[in-house]
Design an enzyme around this catalytic site. Structure first.
Site, PDB file in Angstrom:
ATOM      1  N   ASP A  13      52.973  39.052 -55.320  1.00  0.00           N
ATOM      2  CA  ASP A  13      54.470  39.099 -55.472  1.00  0.00           C
ATOM      3  C   ASP A  13      54.970  40.068 -54.448  1.00  0.00           C
ATOM      4  O   ASP A  13      56.150  40.793 -54.833  1.00  0.00           O
ATOM      5  CB  ASP A  13      54.783  39.248 -56.698  1.00  0.00           C
ATOM      6  CG  ASP A  13      54.063  38.417 -57.816  1.00  0.00           C
ATOM      7  OD1 ASP A  13      54.226  37.247 -57.584  1.00  0.00           O
ATOM      8  OD2 ASP A  13      53.606  38.679 -58.854  1.00  0.00           O
ATOM      9  N   GLY A  15      56.454  39.413 -51.843  1.00  0.00           N
ATOM     10  CA  GLY A  15      57.808  38.890 -51.049  1.00  0.00           C
ATOM     11  C   GLY A  15      57.112  37.754 -49.927  1.00  0.00           C
ATOM     12  O   GLY A  15      57.665  37.757 -48.781  1.00  0.00           O
ATOM     13  N   LYS A  16      55.808  37.196 -50.226  1.00  0.00           N
ATOM     14  CA  LYS A  16      55.186  36.408 -49.188  1.00  0.00           C
ATOM     15  C   LYS A  16      56.124  35.246 -48.655  1.00  0.00           C
ATOM     16  O   LYS A  16      55.993  34.711 -47.885  1.00  0.00           O
ATOM     17  CB  LYS A  16      53.885  35.933 -49.497  1.00  0.00           C
ATOM     18  CG  LYS A  16      52.825  37.224 -49.809  1.00  0.00           C
ATOM     19  CD  LYS A  16      51.533  36.609 -50.337  1.00  0.00           C
ATOM     20  CE  LYS A  16      51.627  36.223 -51.802  1.00  0.00           C
ATOM     21  NZ  LYS A  16      52.017  37.057 -52.767  1.00  0.00           N
ATOM     22  N   GLY A  40      53.750  32.115 -57.273  1.00  0.00           N
ATOM     23  CA  GLY A  40      54.935  31.767 -57.433  1.00  0.00           C
ATOM     24  C   GLY A  40      55.790  32.403 -56.257  1.00  0.00           C
ATOM     25  O   GLY A  40      55.497  33.681 -56.146  1.00  0.00           O
ATOM     26  N   HIS A  41      56.298  31.555 -55.185  1.00  0.00           N
ATOM     27  CA  HIS A  41      57.038  32.082 -54.129  1.00  0.00           C
ATOM     28  C   HIS A  41      58.455  31.760 -54.047  1.00  0.00           C
ATOM     29  O   HIS A  41      58.813  30.452 -54.170  1.00  0.00           O
ATOM     30  CB  HIS A  41      56.319  31.664 -53.008  1.00  0.00           C
ATOM     31  CG  HIS A  41      54.926  32.108 -52.754  1.00  0.00           C
ATOM     32  ND1 HIS A  41      54.024  31.218 -52.054  1.00  0.00           N
ATOM     33  CD2 HIS A  41      54.085  32.559 -53.416  1.00  0.00           C
ATOM     34  CE1 HIS A  41      52.664  31.836 -51.917  1.00  0.00           C
ATOM     35  NE2 HIS A  41      52.841  32.840 -52.735  1.00  0.00           N
ATOM     36  N   THR A 128      47.171  32.922 -65.188  1.00  0.00           N
ATOM     37  CA  THR A 128      48.316  32.242 -65.224  1.00  0.00           C
ATOM     38  C   THR A 128      48.078  30.946 -66.256  1.00  0.00           C
ATOM     39  O   THR A 128      48.927  30.050 -66.439  1.00  0.00           O
ATOM     40  CB  THR A 128      48.934  31.680 -63.828  1.00  0.00           C
ATOM     41  OG1 THR A 128      47.655  31.028 -63.403  1.00  0.00           O
ATOM     42  CG2 THR A 128      48.955  33.056 -63.062  1.00  0.00           C
ATOM     43  N   GLN A 223      48.710  34.952 -53.724  1.00  0.00           N
ATOM     44  CA  GLN A 223      48.215  36.290 -54.684  1.00  0.00           C
ATOM     45  C   GLN A 223      48.199  37.391 -53.541  1.00  0.00           C
ATOM     46  O   GLN A 223      48.920  37.692 -52.748  1.00  0.00           O
ATOM     47  CB  GLN A 223      46.803  35.982 -55.078  1.00  0.00           C
ATOM     48  CG  GLN A 223      46.888  34.931 -56.143  1.00  0.00           C
ATOM     49  CD  GLN A 223      46.912  33.607 -55.883  1.00  0.00           C
ATOM     50  OE1 GLN A 223      46.129  33.024 -54.997  1.00  0.00           O
ATOM     51  NE2 GLN A 223      47.820  32.967 -56.384  1.00  0.00           N
ATOM     52  N   THR A 299      55.903  32.204 -61.987  1.00  0.00           N
ATOM     53  CA  THR A 299      55.155  31.176 -62.543  1.00  0.00           C
ATOM     54  C   THR A 299      54.940  31.065 -64.094  1.00  0.00           C
ATOM     55  O   THR A 299      55.371  30.205 -64.621  1.00  0.00           O
ATOM     56  CB  THR A 299      53.804  31.283 -61.940  1.00  0.00           C
ATOM     57  OG1 THR A 299      53.740  31.362 -60.510  1.00  0.00           O
ATOM     58  CG2 THR A 299      52.787  30.146 -62.422  1.00  0.00           C
ATOM     59  N   GLY A 301      56.721  33.847 -65.884  1.00  0.00           N
ATOM     60  CA  GLY A 301      57.815  34.719 -66.615  1.00  0.00           C
ATOM     61  C   GLY A 301      57.350  35.773 -67.204  1.00  0.00           C
ATOM     62  O   GLY A 301      58.417  36.365 -68.040  1.00  0.00           O
ATOM     63  N   ARG A 302      56.372  36.306 -66.917  1.00  0.00           N
ATOM     64  CA  ARG A 302      55.830  37.621 -67.739  1.00  0.00           C
ATOM     65  C   ARG A 302      56.519  38.674 -66.857  1.00  0.00           C
ATOM     66  O   ARG A 302      56.873  38.580 -65.881  1.00  0.00           O
ATOM     67  CB  ARG A 302      54.283  37.712 -67.414  1.00  0.00           C
ATOM     68  CG  ARG A 302      53.528  36.890 -68.425  1.00  0.00           C
ATOM     69  CD  ARG A 302      51.951  36.856 -68.304  1.00  0.00           C
ATOM     70  NE  ARG A 302      51.683  36.260 -67.035  1.00  0.00           N
ATOM     71  CZ  ARG A 302      50.235  36.605 -66.473  1.00  0.00           C
ATOM     72  NH1 ARG A 302      49.483  37.299 -67.422  1.00  0.00           N
ATOM     73  NH2 ARG A 302      49.982  35.788 -65.364  1.00  0.00           N
ATOM     74  N   LYS A 330      61.414  44.814 -50.025  1.00  0.00           N
ATOM     75  CA  LYS A 330      62.331  45.387 -51.034  1.00  0.00           C
ATOM     76  C   LYS A 330      62.604  46.858 -50.961  1.00  0.00           C
ATOM     77  O   LYS A 330      62.379  47.671 -52.176  1.00  0.00           O
ATOM     78  CB  LYS A 330      61.381  44.995 -52.305  1.00  0.00           C
ATOM     79  CG  LYS A 330      61.325  43.531 -52.293  1.00  0.00           C
ATOM     80  CD  LYS A 330      60.737  43.222 -54.018  1.00  0.00           C
ATOM     81  CE  LYS A 330      61.725  42.802 -54.837  1.00  0.00           C
ATOM     82  NZ  LYS A 330      61.189  41.948 -56.118  1.00  0.00           N
TER      83      LYS A 330
END
Ligand code: GDP
Ligand code: IMO
Ligand code: MG
Length: 427
Positions: A13, A15-16, A40-41, A128, A223, A299, A301-302, A330
């Site tokens: 996560d 920012g790939k 999740g991208h 996940t 990942q 992916t 929502g956690r 970021k």
């Protein structure tokens, strides 16, 4: 500059998706080489936001061929719904190529993932739940089903039968679940064959030819380095190799063809799921990073666990990936702190160490040693060049660069494509 790898330098996560999308317009092929729809991208193009799980982020750039390499695990139902979702939004996905050697995630992999986690109780990994681990386990156990098996019913039936022989015993006797019927799985998988046939190709041959012809091939990791099954915080990892070497095994393109390895590095740190995280903040600062950074999983929502920047991890990522560049993302999220702690080493049982300890128990005990960098309060989201940044933001970037061991070649100052400061070209 024929082939380059873009990968996560932390726990995912980073920012790939945005970084890949940014390059997508200038590359010929974008290749996913490992992982599956655990990724999740998020890509923001103008006022449109896309969440990609299995497809390479290059799919949003016209003229760029998206490739799912042999190292990926493919859930065909997820793939087809992701494709149709993009088609409905006017994205042309017809150029997609899928390796016939990629392994399939079937309903029994997802089931095993979920029941295993349930039975692990408080020792769970926090996966996940997408069947990733069990699909890779079958691959390594040589009872996996590959994409090419979809096109030979007899082979498919034999393979599903072989895989279920053992798995049904485990499901029924150990986990008290109903056994899965071979015919039901075969029927479901055959149902995907026609829709997928046109995409399947010898991607290894195509990619090597492309490199020979001087085309630009970008490998997009899912990942991150610390989630790597070999180099990450095992067992709290995913079941594949997001690190740079994975780009070779997961695509069939050799290491001598790769000239650049870009690590995507968040200006602070996040992690989803269980496992050690020395700079984790369980206080108001952690909550503020989560709120300002929008740190909620794409992916599952956690809520993502949040903490300060960890230079030990960044240095480790430089080493195990042979990073040539960083893309620091970021930075805008850090605006507003009076001073920003940065972890420069650990203390373990009273001893100061500067490198990631190879012992899992030591890492679990590591407490961060912080240096404090002066913060800034000016809005940086409109900055277009390094000199547009306030002095203290420049200082933060320079400090990160020095501690991490590779040049920062780009800086993210917002989620959009154009909210990026490019310092050195990646191509
Ligand atoms: P990935 O899994 O590495 O592709 O990252 P994710 O998409 O899961 O999470 C990164 C999030 O940060 C996404 O919501 C992006 O839109 C967002 N993002 C990426 N770069 C920047 C940046 O420089 N600034 C801000 N504010 N958001 C960013
Ligand atoms: P992207 O590509 C963050 C984490 C899960 C869990 C562990 C194992 O968006 O950066 P798995 O389902 O892979 O067996 O789960 O890995 N994980 C991720 N964390 N970003 C990801 O992908 C992740 N993919 C898996 O939370 O801790
Ligand atoms: Mg993500």
């Amino acid at each position: 500059m024929p082939a380059l790898v873009l990968l996560g330098a932390q726990w995912g996560d980073e920012g790939k998706g945005k970084a890949t999308d940014l390059l997508g317009g200038s590359v010929d092929y974008v290749v996913r080489y490992q992982g599956g729809n655990n990724a999740g991208h998020t890509v923001v193009v103008g006022d449109q936001k896309y969440a990609l799980h299995l497809l390479p982020s290059g799919i949003l750039s016209p003229g760029c061929v998206p490739v799912i390499g042999n190292g990926v695990v493919v859930d065909p139902s997820v793939l087809l719904s992701e494709l149709s979702g993009l088609n409905e939004r006017g994205v042309d996905t017809s150029g997609l190529l899928i390796s016939g050697n990629a392994h399939l995630i079937t309903p029994y992999h997802t089931e095993v993932d979920k029941v295993t986690e349930r039975f692990l109780g408080k020792r769970k990994i926090g996966t996940t739940g997408r069947g990733i681990g069990p699909a890779y386990a079958d691959k390594i156990n040589r009872v996996g089903i590959r994409v090419q098996d979809l096109f030979d019913e007899s082979i498919l039936t034999q393979k599903v039968e072989a895989a279920l022989d053992f798995k049904n015993q485990v499901l029924a006797k150990l986990y008290n679940r109903r056994a899965v019927r071979t015919e039901q799985i075969v029927e479901e998988l055959l149902g995907y064959a026609d829709a997928l046939r046109g995409y399947v190709a010898d991607t290894t041959l195509i990619l090597n030819n492309a490199v020979d012809e001087g085309k630009v091939v970008l490998f997009e990791g899912g990942q991150g380095t610390l989630l790597d099954v070999d180099h990450g915080t095992y067992p709290f990892v995913t079941s594949s190799n997001p690190t740079a070497g994975g780009a070779c095994t997961g695509s069939g393109v050799g290491p001598t063809r790769i000239s650049r390895v870009i690590g995507i590095l968040k200006a602070y740190t996040t992690r989803v799921g269980a496992g050690p995280f020395p700079t984790e903040l369980l206080d108001a600062d952690g909550e503020a990073l989560r709120e300002i950074g929008g740190e909620r999983g794409v992916t599952t929502g956690r809520d993502r666990r949040c903490g300060w920047f960890d230079a030990v991890i960044a240095r480790y990522a430089t080493r195990v990936n042979g990073l040539t560049d960083f893309f620091l993302t970021k930075l805008d999220v850090l605006t507003g702190w009076e001073r920003i702690p940065v972890c420069v080493g650990y203390e373990i049982d009273g001893e100061r160490i500067d490198e990631l300890p190879f012992s899992q128990s030591d890492f679990h005990h590591a407490t961060p040693v912080y240096e404090y960098l002066p913060g800034w309060s000016e809005d940086i989201t409109k900055a277009k060049s390094f000199s547009d940044l306030p002095k203290n933001a420049q200082g933060y970037v320079k400090a990160v660069e020095e501690m991490s061991g590779a040049p920062v070649s780009a800086i993210g100052v917002g989620p959009g494509r154009d909210e990026t400061i490019q310092i050195n070209s990646f191509l």
